[in-house]
Scaffold this motif. Sequence first.
Motif, short mmCIF file in Angstrom:
data_model
loop_
_atom_site.label_atom_id
_atom_site.label_comp_id
_atom_site.label_asym_id
_atom_site.label_seq_id
_atom_site.Cartn_x
_atom_site.Cartn_y
_atom_site.Cartn_z
N ALA A 1 0.75 -1.40 -0.16
CA ALA A 1 0.04 -0.03 0.08
C ALA A 1 0.92 1.29 -0.06
CB ALA A 1 -1.01 0.12 1.29
N GLN A 2 2.01 1.26 0.79
CA GLN A 2 2.87 2.55 0.81
C GLN A 2 3.44 2.78 -0.38
OE1 GLN A 2 6.15 2.24 3.95
NE2 GLN A 2 4.70 0.80 4.99
N ILE A 3 3.81 1.81 -1.30
CA ILE A 3 4.26 2.29 -2.84
C ILE A 3 3.25 1.94 -3.95
CG2 ILE A 3 6.54 1.58 -1.87
CD1 ILE A 3 6.24 -1.14 -3.12
N GLY A 4 2.08 1.59 -3.60
CA GLY A 4 1.05 1.58 -4.40
C GLY A 4 1.07 0.43 -5.56
N VAL A 5 1.56 -0.51 -4.90
CA VAL A 5 1.78 -2.03 -5.58
C VAL A 5 0.25 -2.67 -5.28
CG1 VAL A 5 2.89 -4.22 -5.48
CG2 VAL A 5 4.19 -1.91 -5.48
N ARG A 6 -0.02 -3.37 -6.54
CA ARG A 6 -1.27 -4.24 -6.59
C ARG A 6 -1.19 -5.51 -5.76
NH1 ARG A 6 -3.35 -6.23 -12.26
NH2 ARG A 6 -1.24 -7.46 -11.74
N ASP A 7 -0.07 -6.14 -6.15
CA ASP A 7 -0.34 -7.84 -5.66
C ASP A 7 1.03 -7.99 -4.42
OD1 ASP A 7 -1.82 -8.10 -7.82
OD2 ASP A 7 -0.19 -8.65 -9.01
N VAL A 8 0.40 -8.94 -3.59
CA VAL A 8 0.89 -9.34 -2.58
C VAL A 8 0.87 -10.97 -2.50
CG1 VAL A 8 0.92 -9.65 -0.05
CG2 VAL A 8 0.26 -7.46 -0.91
N LYS A 9 1.93 -11.51 -2.74
CA LYS A 9 2.10 -12.82 -3.10
C LYS A 9 2.19 -13.84 -1.76
CE LYS A 9 4.83 -14.25 -6.62
NZ LYS A 9 5.86 -15.14 -6.22
N LEU A 10 1.69 -15.00 -1.58
CA LEU A 10 2.01 -15.79 -0.53
C LEU A 10 2.22 -17.17 -0.99
CD1 LEU A 10 -1.07 -14.81 1.50
CD2 LEU A 10 0.93 -13.59 1.50
N TRP A 11 3.37 -17.48 -0.39
CA TRP A 11 3.82 -19.19 -0.47
C TRP A 11 3.98 -19.65 0.87
CZ3 TRP A 11 8.45 -21.65 0.53
CH2 TRP A 11 8.44 -23.03 0.23
#
Length: 386
Positions: A127-137
């Motif tokens: 959110a701080q850098i305006g990025v859409r995707d958070v990927k979890l493995w």
Amino acid sequence: MTEAVRAALRAQRIELPSWAFGNSGTRFKVFAQQGVPRTPYEKIEDAAQVHRYTGVAPTVALHIPWDKVDDYTHLAAFAKEHGVGLGTINANVFQDNDYMLGSVTNPDPAIRRKATDHLLECVDIAAQIGVRDVKLWFSDGTNYPGQDSIRARQDRLAEALQETYDALGDDQRLLLEYKLFEPAFYTTDVPDWGTAYAHCLRLGPKAEVVIDTGHHAPGTNIEFIVAFLLREAKLGAFDFNSRFYADDDLMVGSADPFQLFRIMHEIVLADALKPEAGIAFMLDQCHNIEPKIPAQIRSVMNVQEATAKALLVDHDALAAAQNSGDVLGANAVFMDAYNTDVRPLLAEVRQEMGLEADPIAAYKGSGYADKIVAERVGGQQAGWGA
């Protein structure tokens, strides 16, 4: 047809993994190289070289805490100055001693809380850098029958995923990755696309599945998985690589380029290649014995070649043969595209974009490799786990 192919190739976007520029190896040995980045900033400098010579790799995925910095907006500004941007934020809940028996599925609620808090941290960084995707493995799983309740672990996983999903902003997505086995060998808590799909379906529209091309059993028909998830609008991203380390540490398209072509054919067929389709195409590789930057350039080129061939499939002829039951005719149409040498076409496309026709030769002639070897002396080199 040719202009449409050229336009699609010019618009293609492939995300680079920051960790590919660090030292890596097998579980037996990590082979250090000269000139390897020591900070996330130097990783971005190297990634910018890949984009400079390919023109289609404008973002760099981060792995937290490997790429942890005090000020992510400053890192984003630094990336912009170098002609690239920050991309997917990848969580790491597999390298802390507390996670020996699992992270979000661990039987200890305090450890589960710690792991989930890290996932929430990654959402906040994005959110701080305006990025859409958070990927979890998740490496979570068990090694022995009876070690833990399989069903209870799924309940714990669902609870952590739901809390993370609820924290997403309106323009953010949760991407869930799966892996057949390793480091858990008896059960893996997210072992396949079906498990990932079921969790994402329950979570809602902002949760989608990641296909890591190295995370399947031998002989798995990955393009079927691609087609199915496309049909269900649940394919969010790719991690491109090859699985001949029984994982994902070889370069995409290096050992089975035909498989990569078949995958990209399904993408083209669904008109899902364009960025607005929402599928993130990312490399996820560790370069253990080959130089890092040329390996990333070559990997991008491998994806480009598979994509170009997929774009050359005569869909009308293919459909006609399929609908008439002409088995060999349909296969011939498919193979004609695959057997086309697309390297001259891609060289022309690069020149149209103001780039050198041969990215590898252009990089080698730039002197950048010698420059970083001379400059990056001292300090702690980045590497797997750092």
